[in-house]
Every structure is written in C-alpha cells, then in structure tokens.
Design a protein around this motif. Structure first.
Motif, PDB file in Angstrom:
ATOM      1  N   GLU A  65      15.981 -32.958 -29.401  1.00 47.91           N
ATOM      2  CA  GLU A  65      15.323 -34.036 -28.663  1.00 47.91           C
ATOM      3  C   GLU A  65      15.071 -35.251 -29.551  1.00 47.91           C
ATOM      4  O   GLU A  65      15.225 -36.386 -29.100  1.00 47.91           O
ATOM      5  N   GLU A  66      14.682 -35.024 -30.780  1.00 48.69           N
ATOM      6  CA  GLU A  66      14.307 -36.120 -31.668  1.00 48.69           C
ATOM      7  C   GLU A  66      14.986 -35.923 -33.014  1.00 48.69           C
ATOM      8  O   GLU A  66      15.036 -34.808 -33.532  1.00 48.69           O
ATOM      9  N   HIS A  67      15.507 -37.000 -33.547  1.00 51.07           N
ATOM     10  CA  HIS A  67      16.249 -36.919 -34.800  1.00 51.07           C
ATOM     11  C   HIS A  67      15.622 -37.845 -35.839  1.00 51.07           C
ATOM     12  O   HIS A  67      15.382 -39.017 -35.574  1.00 51.07           O
ATOM     13  N   TYR A  68      15.388 -37.297 -37.026  1.00 51.79           N
ATOM     14  CA  TYR A  68      14.818 -38.078 -38.121  1.00 51.79           C
ATOM     15  C   TYR A  68      15.887 -38.304 -39.182  1.00 51.79           C
ATOM     16  O   TYR A  68      16.676 -37.413 -39.491  1.00 51.79           O
ATOM     17  N   THR A  69      15.886 -39.465 -39.756  1.00 49.92           N
ATOM     18  CA  THR A  69      16.805 -39.758 -40.853  1.00 49.92           C
ATOM     19  C   THR A  69      16.185 -40.836 -41.722  1.00 49.92           C
ATOM     20  O   THR A  69      15.206 -41.482 -41.329  1.00 49.92           O
ATOM     21  N   ASP A  70      16.745 -41.006 -42.906  1.00 44.99           N
ATOM     22  CA  ASP A  70      16.253 -42.040 -43.800  1.00 44.99           C
ATOM     23  C   ASP A  70      16.906 -43.378 -43.445  1.00 44.99           C
ATOM     24  O   ASP A  70      17.741 -43.461 -42.550  1.00 44.99           O
ATOM     25  N   THR A  71      16.554 -44.403 -44.208  1.00 47.37           N
ATOM     26  CA  THR A  71      17.019 -45.755 -43.887  1.00 47.37           C
ATOM     27  C   THR A  71      18.542 -45.848 -43.859  1.00 47.37           C
ATOM     28  O   THR A  71      19.112 -46.550 -43.021  1.00 47.37           O
TER      29      THR A  71
END
Length: 305
Positions: A65-71
């Motif tokens: 559902e939700e994806h986190y990543t760096d810059t």
C-alpha cells in the motif's frame, strides 16, 4: 495495516565510493523486515528507475500500500506512475528548501509560500496526452513492458517529447501534494524514517552475511549474479525468521516467570541482530542431528534481576 516496503542496496567492492564500481543488489523489504524482491542492477543506474519493479513483480502474497524510499529513489515520472498504479509513494525528502511546489494557475499569488512556488502546471499538456499516459500505465500493469524499461525510455526522450512532459507534469502534482503532507504531518515523517531505518538495519545484516563483510562479486554472468543475490536474500530471511521465533519464545518465558512487559515496547524489537550467529567457518548438517519438528533449541536459564 497494509504492508509497505523500502529499497536498499548491497554493493560489492564498495560500488559507490570504491575504485572499482560493480553492481548493486537492489532489495525491497516489508514492514515485517522480510526481503521479498531483489534485483541486480548496474551501479551507475539511478535507483528511481527500478523502484516500481519490486512493487509489481515480487510474486509474493504481500499487498503493498505504501512505499518508502530515500531521496535518490524518486523522480516526477515515478511519482506519476506510483499514483496511477495505486501505490502511496512516500520518499524521504532532503534539502526541502530546494523542492518547489507547483500550482494550477500562475496568476494566483500565495504570499505565505511564495518562496516555495516553482511555477505553474501545464494542465493542458496532461489533458492532451491523457490517453497515452493511461496506455503506458496499463502496459506496465499488464506486464507488456517492465516499469524500469519504460522509465529508462521516458528518461531518454528529448525534453520536448509530449508523453514525457505530460507524465512529468502529472508527477509534479503528486509531488506537490506529498510535499504539503510532509510539511504538515509529523506522523508521516516518523513513519517514513522508521521504515527507512529498517531498511538500513537489514542492509547492515546483508553486508555482514555476504562473506562476513569481505564480499566481492566474482560472478561474471548476470544469471549467476542473480543467483548470488537470491541466495543472500534467502540467508538473511532465514536469520530474520530464526530471530523472530526465538524472540517470541524469550518474551513468553519472561511472562511465564512473572516479568511484566509493556506491549508497546515490543513494537521496538528488531529481528536483525546477528552477534549470536557464526558467519564464518564450515557448516555441516548430519541427518541424525536434525531438530525434530516443533522442537526448539533451549533458551538460557531465566534469571530474575
């Protein structure tokens, strides 16, 4: 709560800063610490190109559902496709003062945030290429073309290419909306940072497992490199499973001996430690020494403080 994931890289021969850049193991992990997709990529390719591949082609039962990543993991094109494909994209934003917001009408003035305004959106460009945008998203969704291939092609198009410009403008809308959420929502920032910290912790474990921190990629063919990446993921997942099972046993032992444990604190436990695991030496499994099903290694004797 649905699953989210973050992406990390495990490099060989210190690919980002070493003298001989090689390849990356680009890995997605879930909020339960489990790696569920890995891909071997060239060190010179930007992470954002491969973000969607892990979300779409992981072949697991996870519902992302939700994806986190760096810059480094986002571009305007990625923001647009994430929205179209039904994912909540939540990258950690660095250098926030340099990130600009975009508004639908350049004639309207927003005095309070004037320094953050980067310009007006080209809504007409999005409208004129809307069918092409939907066709591209559908092609990715149905597996006609991989997300990484399409993103590379779009990124190589001339800046005046209609589809590339339209997708970028749509991405600016999504990035602007997310930036406003990022500025106002403290819980969102905490959630993203917590997710990325899990990724960094798993990355440290993977580096330790990979030839005990002295790993070098010596496989020449892509197929063998992919096997190496999958094998690393398998070992890391086995360690995570082992730690999870025995953490549960340890907590149960504490409770059975009258030790009160705040359940809120349990959410801060991590199954990523490896100090108790021998990462070097020979491993010999004898059939006569196999642990029977439903049996566990004994825990250390419980001692009251």
């Amino acid at each position: 709560m649905g699953h989210y994931c973050t992406t990390i890289d495990t490099g060989q021969v210190n690919p980002k800063y070493g003298n001989e850049p090689g390849v990356l193991f680009y890995t997605h992990i879930s909020d339960q610490y489990a790696p569920f997709h890995t891909k071997v990529i060239n060190v010179g390719v930007r992470d954002a190109t491969h973000v969607l591949d892990g979300l779409l082609y992981h072949e697991s039962d996870l519902q992302i559902e939700e994806h986190y990543t760096d810059t480094a993991g986002f571009t305007d094109h990625v923001f647009a496709l994430m929205h179209l494909l039904g994912f909540r994209f939540a990258p950690r934003i660095r250098d926030l003062a340099e990130k600009k917001l975009y508004i639908p009408d350049g004639k309207i003035k927003y005095a309070a945030i004037d320094s953050l305004i980067g310009g007006a959106l080209n809504i007409r460009q999005i409208q004129s290429h809307w069918d092409d945008i939907l066709r591209s998203a559908a092609s990715i969704k149905n597996g006609v073309v991989t997300a990484s291939l399409l993103l590379r092609k779009i990124g190589s198009y001339p800046r005046q290419n209609g589809l590339a410009v339209a997708l970028r403008e749509l991405g600016k809308i999504e990035r602007t909306l997310f930036t406003l959420d990022w500025l106002q929502d403290v819980e969102l920032r905490r959630r993203v940072n917590a997710g990325l910290n899990k990724g960094e912790a798993k990355n440290a474990l993977a580096r330790a497992v990979f030839f005990n921190r002295l790993g070098e990629m010596r496989d020449r063919s892509f197929e063998h490199q992919r096997y190496r990446a999958s094998g690393l993921n398998l070992v890391v997942a086995a360690i995570i499973l082992w730690n999870t099972v025995y953490l549960e046993k340890a907590i149960q032992t504490f409770k059975e001996n009258g030790k009160v444990i705040d359940d809120i604190l349990l959410g801060n436990l991590s199954p990523l430690g490896w100090e108790h695991i021998n990462l070097t030496g020979d491993y010999i499994w004898k059939s006569s020494k196999k642990t029977d099903k439903s049996k566990f290694r004994p825990l250390r004797p419980f001692q009251n403080p």
